[in-house]
Design an enzyme around this catalytic site. Structure first.
Site, PDB file in Angstrom:
ATOM      1  N   TYR A 238      15.758  30.641   5.648  1.00  0.00           N
ATOM      2  CA  TYR A 238      14.599  31.283   6.281  1.00  0.00           C
ATOM      3  C   TYR A 238      14.793  31.395   7.787  1.00  0.00           C
ATOM      4  CZ  TYR A 238      11.680  30.838   2.081  1.00  0.00           C
ATOM      5  OH  TYR A 238      11.139  30.949   0.831  1.00  0.00           O
TER       6      TYR A 238
ATOM      7  N   LYS B 161       0.853  -1.201   0.000  1.00  0.00           N
ATOM      8  CA  LYS B 161       0.000   0.000   0.000  1.00  0.00           C
ATOM      9  C   LYS B 161       0.887   1.249   0.000  1.00  0.00           C
ATOM     10  CE  LYS B 161      -0.167  -0.505   5.002  1.00  0.00           C
ATOM     11  NZ  LYS B 161      -0.890  -1.140   6.115  1.00  0.00           N
TER      12      LYS B 161
HETATM   13  C1  LIG Z   1      -0.028  -1.995   6.764  1.00  0.00           C
HETATM   14  C2  LIG Z   1      -0.516  -3.301   7.249  1.00  0.00           C
HETATM   15  C3  LIG Z   1       0.370  -4.376   7.429  1.00  0.00           C
HETATM   16  C4  LIG Z   1       1.882  -4.219   7.379  1.00  0.00           C
HETATM   17  O1  LIG Z   1       2.297  -3.657   8.605  1.00  0.00           O
HETATM   18  P1  LIG Z   1       3.838  -3.319   8.952  1.00  0.00           P
HETATM   19  O2  LIG Z   1       3.769  -2.827  10.352  1.00  0.00           O
HETATM   20  O3  LIG Z   1       4.248  -2.263   8.001  1.00  0.00           O
HETATM   21  O4  LIG Z   1       4.610  -4.566   8.805  1.00  0.00           O
HETATM   22  C5  LIG Z   1      -0.171  -5.619   7.736  1.00  0.00           C
HETATM   23  N1  LIG Z   1      -1.516  -5.772   7.896  1.00  0.00           N
HETATM   24  C6  LIG Z   1      -2.391  -4.755   7.764  1.00  0.00           C
HETATM   25  C7  LIG Z   1      -3.830  -4.994   7.966  1.00  0.00           C
HETATM   26  C8  LIG Z   1      -1.924  -3.486   7.452  1.00  0.00           C
HETATM   27  O5  LIG Z   1      -2.785  -2.463   7.354  1.00  0.00           O
END
Ligand SMILES: *Cc1c(COP(=O)(O)O)cnc(C)c1O
Length: 349
Positions: free
Chosen positions: A252, A42
């Site tokens: 800045y 994702k």
């Molecule tokens: C993002 C996510 C993961 C991966 O988690 P990490 O902490 O990045 O390893 C696994 N399961 C779900 C449901 C997630 O939303």
């Protein structure tokens, strides 16, 4: 008249070490014991770019991928034709369901309403998220008996740990709750652990683990330190070099004052690229072995660094940003997740 000339090479790039990414997947796969190992891709593979990450992960042997949004499916499907892809947010509309069926992607069903929507539009293979205490997404344990849920054709039964990266009694509570629910739902595979959850031990592995962070170089728990390789290396070109005289200020707010004549490089990377203002006066960059401290405030598109350690740096030279995630998190106060996913599109394109 439209300009058809290709643009020149960018002055900003994200080096993604595909070998390190593949090695990290193999490491967490080995830590997952007999369970299969998926990958969370994702948010454009945590900012690394799905087009780069997915081929490396497939090559390493990964076959199961998770995205959050339906808008992320097309890219994932393009780079993983034979892969199993699931959408964590689940369907919100009939259009989402139709899209899932057309693309062969599985929705993760998170609620009775989503179960109804999926069933009423024709059902079929899906994943099911049960909430074991995080109170984010997922059907509640007492809703498992609901006919709309019981009638689902569940490929992977999921739950998600709230505190896997901490020593918390909640981990065992969630594990036990998930183990108790699993026999009540017909499913092909069960999956609980994210990256940190994998390190909690075999009792947390079930049939499939779902790491994200650790694949991309994040170290969520000490047990993974020294075993996970850095994947993401932001690099930017020097736009200008100058000498700042003793007593003059940089940037800045004039927050940095030179105490001696100082050679300074202006680097083409700023907070619009995810190099946030928290790095002002704190970050370091590198030219070969030389360490270049950030001077003054980070601007939107530029950052000044002290090049006393590498006085021969010239305009057009490339500088590497120190971005080892556990260390960068300690210095910046940002989480390793934020450090990855805030990287801007100018770095990735
Ligand atoms: C993002 C996510 C993961 C991966 O988690 P990490 O902490 O990045 O390893 C696994 N399961 C779900 C449901 C997630 O939303």
């Amino acid at each position: 008249m439209p300009v058809r000339t290709d643009p020149p090479a960018p002055a900003l790039r994200l080096r993604v070490d595909g070998d390190a990414l593949a090695a990290n997947w193999r490491t967490v796969d080995a830590m997952s014991g007999s369970a299969a190992t998926a990958a969370a891709v994702k948010a454009d593979a945590y900012g690394t770019g799905i087009a780069r990450a997915m081929p490396a992960l497939l090559q390493a042997g990964c076959r199961d991928f998770y995205v959050a949004h339906w808008s992320e499916v097309a890219d994932a499907a393009q780079h993983g034709t034979d892969a199993s892809i699931s959408v964590l947010h689940g369907p919100l509309s009939e259009a989402d369901c139709a899209y899932a069926r057309a693309t062969g992607v599985r929705p993760v069903i998170n609620s009775i309403n989503q179960a109804r929507l999926w069933q009423s539009t024709g059902g079929g293979s899906c994943d099911l998220m049960v909430d074991t205490g995080m109170n984010r997404l997922g059907v509640r344990p007492e809703e498992i008996g609901n006919l709309l849920v019981a009638g689902l054709e569940v490929d992977t039964l999921l739950s998600h740990l709230a505190c896997a990266d901490e020593e918390s009694a909640m981990n065992e509570r969630q594990r036990a709750a998930f183990a108790a629910i699993a026999p009540q739902v017909a499913h092909r595979r069960a999956s609980l652990a994210n990256s940190a959850g994998i390190a909690l031990g075999a009792g947390y592995h079930f049939d499939l683990t779902r790491p994200g962070l650790a694949l991309y170089g994040g170290v969520p728990v000490l047990a993974m330190a020294g075993r996970i390789r850095q994947v993401v290396w932001p690099e930017a070109a020097v736009i200008q070099v100058r000498t700042v005289s003793a007593g003059e200020t940089v940037g800045y707010g004039a927050t940095f004052t030179a105490i001696r004549d100082t050679r300074v490089a202006i680097v083409s990377l700023g907070y619009a690229d995810g190099y946030l203002r928290t790095w002002s006066g704190k970050g370091t960059m590198r030219f070969g072995e030389a360490v270049l401290p950030v001077l003054g405030r980070v601007s939107m598109d530029m950052t000044a660094v002290d090049i006393t350690g590498a006085p021969d740096i010239a305009e057009g030279d490339w500088i590497s940003v120190d971005y080892d995630l556990p260390e960068a998190s300690r210095i910046s106060g940002l989480t390793q997740y934020e450090l990855l996913t805030s990287l801007g599109h100018r770095l990735r394109d």
